[in-house]
Design a protein around this motif. Structure first.
Motif, PDB file in Angstrom:
ATOM      1  N   UNK A   1      38.898 -34.482  60.246  1.00 39.69           N
ATOM      2  CA  UNK A   1      40.152 -33.917  60.465  1.00 39.69           C
ATOM      3  C   UNK A   1      41.030 -34.813  61.316  1.00 39.69           C
ATOM      4  N   UNK A   2      40.447 -35.578  61.979  1.00 40.64           N
ATOM      5  CA  UNK A   2      41.166 -36.483  62.821  1.00 40.64           C
ATOM      6  C   UNK A   2      41.911 -37.510  61.978  1.00 40.64           C
ATOM      7  N   UNK A   3      41.200 -37.975  60.937  1.00 39.62           N
ATOM      8  CA  UNK A   3      41.861 -38.947  60.065  1.00 39.62           C
ATOM      9  C   UNK A   3      43.000 -38.263  59.330  1.00 39.62           C
ATOM     10  N   UNK A   4      42.740 -37.087  58.927  1.00 39.31           N
ATOM     11  CA  UNK A   4      43.757 -36.347  58.216  1.00 39.31           C
ATOM     12  C   UNK A   4      44.946 -36.049  59.141  1.00 39.31           C
ATOM     13  N   UNK A   5      44.624 -35.719  60.314  1.00 44.47           N
ATOM     14  CA  UNK A   5      45.661 -35.415  61.296  1.00 44.47           C
ATOM     15  C   UNK A   5      46.461 -36.678  61.592  1.00 44.47           C
ATOM     16  N   UNK A   6      45.820 -37.797  61.697  1.00 38.81           N
ATOM     17  CA  UNK A   6      46.510 -39.052  61.971  1.00 38.81           C
ATOM     18  C   UNK A   6      47.433 -39.400  60.827  1.00 38.81           C
ATOM     19  N   UNK A   7      47.013 -39.105  59.590  1.00 40.26           N
ATOM     20  CA  UNK A   7      47.870 -39.394  58.446  1.00 40.26           C
ATOM     21  C   UNK A   7      49.093 -38.488  58.450  1.00 40.26           C
ATOM     22  N   UNK A   8      48.876 -37.245  58.841  1.00 45.43           N
ATOM     23  CA  UNK A   8      50.014 -36.311  58.897  1.00 45.43           C
ATOM     24  C   UNK A   8      50.992 -36.775  59.978  1.00 45.43           C
ATOM     25  N   UNK A   9      50.467 -37.185  61.099  1.00 41.92           N
ATOM     26  CA  UNK A   9      51.326 -37.658  62.195  1.00 41.92           C
ATOM     27  C   UNK A   9      52.089 -38.882  61.747  1.00 41.92           C
ATOM     28  N   UNK A  10      51.392 -39.814  61.041  1.00 40.99           N
ATOM     29  CA  UNK A  10      52.071 -41.031  60.563  1.00 40.99           C
ATOM     30  C   UNK A  10      53.119 -40.676  59.525  1.00 40.99           C
ATOM     31  N   UNK A  11      52.801 -39.716  58.680  1.00 43.31           N
ATOM     32  CA  UNK A  11      53.739 -39.342  57.622  1.00 43.31           C
ATOM     33  C   UNK A  11      54.955 -38.610  58.191  1.00 43.31           C
ATOM     34  N   UNK A  12      54.765 -37.861  59.258  1.00 43.55           N
ATOM     35  CA  UNK A  12      55.884 -37.085  59.816  1.00 43.55           C
ATOM     36  C   UNK A  12      56.650 -37.845  60.898  1.00 43.55           C
TER      37      UNK A  12
ATOM     38  N   UNK B   1      58.492 -40.626  60.784  1.00 43.66           N
ATOM     39  CA  UNK B   1      59.876 -40.939  60.435  1.00 43.66           C
ATOM     40  C   UNK B   1      60.764 -39.693  60.448  1.00 43.66           C
ATOM     41  N   UNK B   2      60.209 -38.568  60.054  1.00 42.21           N
ATOM     42  CA  UNK B   2      60.993 -37.319  60.046  1.00 42.21           C
ATOM     43  C   UNK B   2      61.307 -36.912  61.480  1.00 42.21           C
ATOM     44  N   UNK B   3      60.284 -37.041  62.335  1.00 37.61           N
ATOM     45  CA  UNK B   3      60.506 -36.711  63.757  1.00 37.61           C
ATOM     46  C   UNK B   3      61.496 -37.685  64.387  1.00 37.61           C
ATOM     47  N   UNK B   4      61.408 -38.938  64.023  1.00 41.58           N
ATOM     48  CA  UNK B   4      62.341 -39.941  64.570  1.00 41.58           C
ATOM     49  C   UNK B   4      63.766 -39.633  64.125  1.00 41.58           C
ATOM     50  N   UNK B   5      63.908 -39.296  62.864  1.00 38.58           N
ATOM     51  CA  UNK B   5      65.239 -38.949  62.360  1.00 38.58           C
ATOM     52  C   UNK B   5      65.724 -37.677  63.051  1.00 38.58           C
TER      53      UNK B   5
END
Length: 187
Positions: free
Chosen positions: A1-12, A14-18
């Motif tokens: 889940x950690x890997x999955x969570x890291x991918x979600x964080x990486x994917x989101x 740019x959205x959070x930055x915007x």
């Protein structure tokens, strides 16, 4: 889940930055729209209050000056009222000449010449010059000068000449300017 969570964080990310950039721009925009004009408005209000305070101070100074001038005008008016002179009309010239003769005789001086001259127009009031020469004791002549000041304010003495004519006797020569109330009609 950690890997999955890291991918979600990486994917989101740019959205959070915007989203963060949009939020920051909204805050900055709101600051320019609301805070800057408010600060400018407060500054302008302070400047207006300062100008109002300065104008109020000048107005109060002018009011004090006005009160002072009104008090001075009232004082001067009272002074003028107390020294008001009632001028006699020029047709009373013979009465004035008789009064001068009586004045001289009552003070024990000899009237040598009491002779009127032609009326002189003046912007304030017409003047009739009267040549006036008397002989008497010096102290009595001085006393007579004081009588002119106190009892005959419509008669002004011009260029007085005193001559010693004998023991304790002087001759006074002057021209009296008689201030008249009206002019004499020309015949």
């Amino acid at each position: 889940m950690t890997e999955e969570r890291a991918q979600i964080v990486r994917a989101t990310r740019p959205i959070h930055a915007v989203g963060t950039a949009v939020c920051i721009s909204i805050v900055v925009g709101a600051a320019f729209v609301f805070l800057v004009p408010g600060m400018k408005s407060r500054q302008e209000t302070r400047e207006q209050f300062d100008r109002l305070a300065a104008a109020t101070e000048r107005l109060e100074a002018a009011a004090r000056s006005n009160r002072s001038l009104n008090a001075e005008a009232a004082r001067l008016s009272e002074s003028v009222e107390s020294r008001m002179v009632t001028l006699r009309p020029a047709d009373q010239l013979n009465r004035v000449l008789a009064d001068l003769t009586d004045l001289c005789l009552s003070h024990g001086v000899v009237p040598e010449v009491i002779q009127p001259r032609d009326l002189v127009p003046d912007p304030v009031t017409p003047i009739i010059p009267i040549r006036f020469e008397i002989t008497g004791r010096l102290d009595v002549v001085y006393e007579l000068l004081g009588v002119f000041e106190s009892q005959h304010p419509d008669l002004h003495l011009r260029s007085i000449t005193l001559e010693h004519t004998g023991p304790e006797t002087v001759r006074m020569r002057t021209v009296l300017s008689w201030l008249t109330g009206t002019t004499v009609a020309a015949n």
